[in-house]
Motif scaffolding. Sequence first.
Motif: not given
Length: 365
Positions: A29-30, A234-235, A237-238, A246, A249, A252-253, A255-256
């Motif tokens: 994601p990040a 998850v992307t 969500c971030t 985003a 991070r 990232s998940m 960090e979430v």
Amino acid sequence: MKVKEQISSAQMSVLFFAYMTGSSIVNIPAPLIGYAKNGAWISLLLSLSVGTLLLFCVLYLFRKFPDLTFIEYSNALVGKWVTLLLAVPFLSFQFHMTSGIVLDIGLFLNSSMMRQTPLSIFVFCVFVAAALTVRSGIETLARMILVPLIGVLCFVILIMLLSGNTYRYDHLLPIMPDGIKPVILGAYFSYGFPYVELVLMAMLFPYVRREGRPHLARGMFLALYMNAFFLIAVTLCTILVFGPLAGERKYSMFEVARIIDLLEVIQRIESLMGISLILTSFFKAAITLFILNLTFTRLFALKDDRILVFPLTLICFIFSLKQIDKGAAHWMYSVAVIHPLWATWAYLLPLAIVAAAAVLKRNRS
């Protein structure tokens, strides 16, 4: 070559899902958002379309040669010497993948949890566990992976639900603030990690029991699309939680999960995401190490299919130490820029050559 161990088509699909999701569910994601911004989910859809075509091609070759691995039917189609030539990048990238996956686990533990512990300690321990898992065989690996994988998915879903009160849906707009080029760049990144990597599964298909082979394609495509669903989820969500930040991070998940705080009771549950990252990355590392060992075994027609496990693990460990010396920044650059190019040369090109030879041979016959 007849294989000694066999697994069901459902177990193969679970292995495939674990292999594809692996470290990508936390690591993608990040950097993907950093490239494509709010259009990251479009990048994933574009790379998924390429992954779908690759899976069609791999399954086509499996139908033509159901009892042979990729190396074995490459020998039959293009000859031993061409196969050896194609195996050079094929094997080199497997070394890169295996060492990189384990290095990712070490970097995560070292940067997020145990910062005073030397990174090499984490890498060594994971490699020992992965080597022992590979030595136990694919049947053991397939049996042990299901329950932890279900737990990981439950953790991810739980974190996405508990973070719902921090979502800001205006963060999703504009979808492509800088045009289509960043989205294409994001698709290039996610194509290289993880979708082109599915070519390696061509080495494992002969392990599927004969009675389960007619159902394999359906299970594999289901696993592929489930992987895409979770990566997109998850992307998004971030993005919903962090907005413009985003892409900055890392993990990232994780960090979430850190920002979840409900009624001062449910908080500091990022350890769940940490466990998820470690487990999924470990399974991917074990699968990749198994395929690396299998590739050498089939390429040189070795009778003992486990004699090289520990030597290959040692080489991968040394590669990881070399990456540690170069630093985390160089490793991130390698994954983002070099990885997709190397994967194209190592996986896509050999697959295209062998598939073209199979089609030409069928047309001539």
